[in-house]
Design a protein around this motif. Structure first.
Motif, PDB file in Angstrom:
ATOM      1  N   ALA A  91      -5.751  -3.199   0.286  1.00 16.00           N
ATOM      2  CA  ALA A  91      -4.553  -2.026   0.703  1.00 16.00           C
ATOM      3  C   ALA A  91      -4.550  -1.273  -0.258  1.00 16.00           C
ATOM      4  O   ALA A  91      -3.278  -1.230  -0.988  1.00 16.00           O
ATOM      5  CB  ALA A  91      -3.305  -3.287   1.081  1.00 16.00           C
ATOM      6  N   TRP A  92      -5.519  -0.313  -0.306  1.00 15.82           N
ATOM      7  CA  TRP A  92      -5.356   0.849  -1.256  1.00 15.82           C
ATOM      8  C   TRP A  92      -5.355   2.043  -0.649  1.00 15.82           C
ATOM      9  O   TRP A  92      -6.122   2.086   0.158  1.00 15.82           O
ATOM     10  CB  TRP A  92      -6.469   0.563  -2.443  1.00 15.82           C
TER      11      TRP A  92
ATOM     12  N   CYS B 217       0.674   4.721   7.010  1.00 18.28           N
ATOM     13  CA  CYS B 217      -0.110   4.582   8.105  1.00 18.28           C
ATOM     14  C   CYS B 217       0.623   3.614   9.415  1.00 18.28           C
ATOM     15  O   CYS B 217       1.218   2.440   8.919  1.00 18.28           O
ATOM     16  CB  CYS B 217      -1.555   3.376   8.027  1.00 18.28           C
TER      17      CYS B 217
ATOM     18  N   TYR C 284       0.600   1.997  11.776  1.00 22.70           N
ATOM     19  CA  TYR C 284       0.077   0.709  12.693  1.00 22.70           C
ATOM     20  C   TYR C 284       0.279  -0.426  11.785  1.00 22.70           C
ATOM     21  O   TYR C 284      -0.179  -1.698  11.882  1.00 22.70           O
ATOM     22  CB  TYR C 284      -1.262   0.930  13.085  1.00 22.70           C
ATOM     23  N   CYS C 285       0.135  -0.020  10.078  1.00 26.21           N
ATOM     24  CA  CYS C 285      -0.268  -1.176   9.450  1.00 26.21           C
ATOM     25  C   CYS C 285       0.805  -1.822   8.807  1.00 26.21           C
ATOM     26  O   CYS C 285       1.653  -1.434   8.174  1.00 26.21           O
ATOM     27  CB  CYS C 285      -1.374  -0.277   8.094  1.00 26.21           C
TER      28      CYS C 285
ATOM     29  N   GLN D 280       0.575  -3.463   5.970  1.00 26.72           N
ATOM     30  CA  GLN D 280       0.437  -3.640   4.712  1.00 26.72           C
ATOM     31  C   GLN D 280       1.100  -2.454   3.782  1.00 26.72           C
ATOM     32  O   GLN D 280       0.967  -2.477   2.680  1.00 26.72           O
ATOM     33  CB  GLN D 280      -1.118  -3.676   4.253  1.00 26.72           C
ATOM     34  N   SER D 281       1.610  -1.368   4.668  1.00 23.83           N
ATOM     35  CA  SER D 281       2.212  -0.057   4.083  1.00 23.83           C
ATOM     36  C   SER D 281       3.490  -0.649   3.515  1.00 23.83           C
ATOM     37  O   SER D 281       4.401  -1.290   4.152  1.00 23.83           O
ATOM     38  CB  SER D 281       2.333   0.897   5.205  1.00 23.83           C
TER      39      SER D 281
ATOM     40  N   GLU E 195       0.088   4.401   1.311  1.00 26.96           N
ATOM     41  CA  GLU E 195      -0.062   4.999   2.276  1.00 26.96           C
ATOM     42  C   GLU E 195       1.121   4.753   3.344  1.00 26.96           C
ATOM     43  O   GLU E 195       1.607   3.627   3.498  1.00 26.96           O
ATOM     44  CB  GLU E 195      -1.512   5.011   2.851  1.00 26.96           C
TER      45      GLU E 195
ATOM     46  N   ARG F 231      -2.176  11.235   3.819  1.00 28.04           N
ATOM     47  CA  ARG F 231      -3.576  11.777   3.605  1.00 28.04           C
ATOM     48  C   ARG F 231      -3.749  12.462   4.955  1.00 28.04           C
ATOM     49  O   ARG F 231      -3.457  12.033   5.969  1.00 28.04           O
ATOM     50  CB  ARG F 231      -4.364  10.571   3.148  1.00 28.04           C
TER      51      ARG F 231
ATOM     52  N   CYS G 239       0.709  -1.268   0.013  1.00 23.76           N
ATOM     53  CA  CYS G 239       0.105   0.089  -0.042  1.00 23.76           C
ATOM     54  C   CYS G 239       0.884   1.388   0.241  1.00 23.76           C
ATOM     55  O   CYS G 239       1.802   1.366   0.612  1.00 23.76           O
ATOM     56  CB  CYS G 239      -0.925  -0.042   1.290  1.00 23.76           C
TER      57      CYS G 239
HETATM   58 FE1  SF4 Z   1      -3.192   2.577   5.670  1.00 20.86          FE
HETATM   59 FE2  SF4 Z   1      -5.163   0.825   4.696  1.00 20.86          FE
HETATM   60 FE3  SF4 Z   1      -2.748   1.234   3.358  1.00 20.86          FE
HETATM   61 FE4  SF4 Z   1      -2.936   0.040   5.672  1.00 20.86          FE
HETATM   62  S1  SF4 Z   1      -4.067  -0.717   3.791  1.00 20.86           S
HETATM   63  S2  SF4 Z   1      -1.313   1.250   4.853  1.00 20.86           S
HETATM   64  S3  SF4 Z   1      -4.505   0.869   6.761  1.00 20.86           S
HETATM   65  S4  SF4 Z   1      -4.388   2.775   3.439  1.00 20.86           S
END
Ligand code: SF4
Ligand code: SAM
Ligand code: DTB
Length: 331
Positions: A115-116, A71, A73-74, A76-77, A69, A182, A67
């Protein structure tokens, strides 16, 4: 029929202005003695819901990893080194198979996560097919795909999407410490588009990210002051994943998690409050307290998106032990 007659038979109460919650008001709820807080939450819960019924949603990651983004905590970033691979989107047939299995296991809602930052046109075509197919099984549908524009909310609504999940995640004041790619207003704008398109809103947040009490209260106040507030409010306890910036955040006291559920219940009486991520790390006793505090929905099935969740069998045993049972939403 004449409306005056209807009013005579069933008097229509003048609709009270929705209650506004200031951050200090919400903070005051958090600071109540524990027993008083839970008692208030139980009263509110029992006025609106069967207190022993719980709604079961199963999650599936339809597009995992990579992803754009950041974030904090994530897992998947693409900014974090967590070992989660960037995979391609699942085929519609794979999604339907997973939805059928979830339905056979007793789930009534199926939530598809991607994860977008936002879906592309091509992504939307595939997601529309998935939503139609899952709806065709007779399940409620939910999707969480990132930010949406007006055309995309209209497409999802036409496909029969029941709920759209898009979390505020934390308070406006703490948000910038967690995500830089964002801003808060982007999140609010997407939620407004979802609402205007006529879909149910699912929005909540994460606690245990190092926020202070005022910031935790700020998240709840933001959600509760939405007009109307979300129909579904997931409260996630941070799942600490190695390689994310928040991996070493100190543990939240479980009783503070329970308090957050209770405050969400009191401030959003008719919402389905979901005891969401973080259950695998919670004892049965803490989960029972969450139900007592007004949680009436869980993610059900051994996987969240990339991290684990209790086995369905363990959850069935827990619900049994507590005399609780699955509840199907009617809307
Ligand atoms: Fe952020 Fe969602 Fe991407 Fe995880 S999957 S980094 S929470 S936007
Ligand atoms: N990419 C989309 C988005 O962010 O809106 C949808 C998927 S994203 C993974 C959905 C939500 O999962 C996030 O908003 C966040 O609240 C939650 N989440 C992600 N990682 C988490 C973690 N480690 N612990 C708890 N909740 C998490
Ligand atoms: C929500 O509030 N929590 C879910 C769902 N909405 C999409 C996601 C939790 C993800 C936990 C980390 C993971 O499994 O990747």
């Amino acid at each position: 029929m004449n409306t005056q007659v209807i009013e005579f038979i069933r008097p229509v109460k003048p609709s009270a202005a929705p209650q506004r919650w200031s951050v200090p008001d919400v903070e005051a709820l958090f600071n109540l003695p524990f027993a008083d807080l839970l008692y208030r939450a139980q009263q509110v819960h029992r006025e609106r819901f069967d207190p022993n019924a719980v709604q079961l949603s199963t999650l599936l990651s339809i597009k995992t990893g990579g992803c754009s983004e950041d974030c904090g905590y994530c897992p998947q970033s693409a900014f974090h080194n967590t070992g989660v691979e960037n995979r391609k989107m699942l085929e519609v047939s794979e999604v339907v198979k997973a939805a059928k299995a979830a339905q056979d296991n007793g789930a009534n809602r199926f939530c598809m996560g991607a994860a977008w930052r936002e879906p592309s046109e091509g992504d939307m075509e595939a997601v529309v097919e998935m939503v139609k197919a899952v709806r065709g099984l007779g399940m409620e549908t939910c999707a969480t795909l990132g930010m949406l524009n007006d055309a995309q909310t209209a497409q999802l609504q036409a496909a029969g999407l029941d709920y759209y999940n898009h979390n505020l995640d934390t308070s406006p004041e703490f948000y910038g410490d967690i995500i830089s790619t964002r801003d808060y207003q982007d999140r609010l704008d997407t939620l407004e588009r979802v609402r205007n398109a006529g879909m149910h809103v699912c929005s909540g947040g994460i606690v245990g990210m190092g926020e202070n009490l005022t910031q935790r209260a700020g998240l709840v106040a933001q959600l509760a002051n939405m007009e109307p507030y979300p129909e579904s409010v997931p409260i996630n306890n941070l799942v600490k994943v190695e390689g994310t910036p928040l991996a070493d955040t100190p543990d939240l006291d479980p009783l503070d998690f329970v308090r957050t559920i209770a405050v969400a219940r009191i401030t959003m009486p008719s919402a389905r409050v979901r005891l969401s991520a973080g259950r695998q790390q919670m004892s049965d006793a803490v989960q029972a307290l969450c139900f007592l505090a007004g949680a009436n929905s869980i993610f059900y099935g051994e996987q969240l998106l990339t991290t684990g969740n209790p086995e369905a069998e363990r959850d069935r045993a827990l619900l049994d032990k507590l005399g609780m049972y699955p509840f199907a939403d009617k809307h």
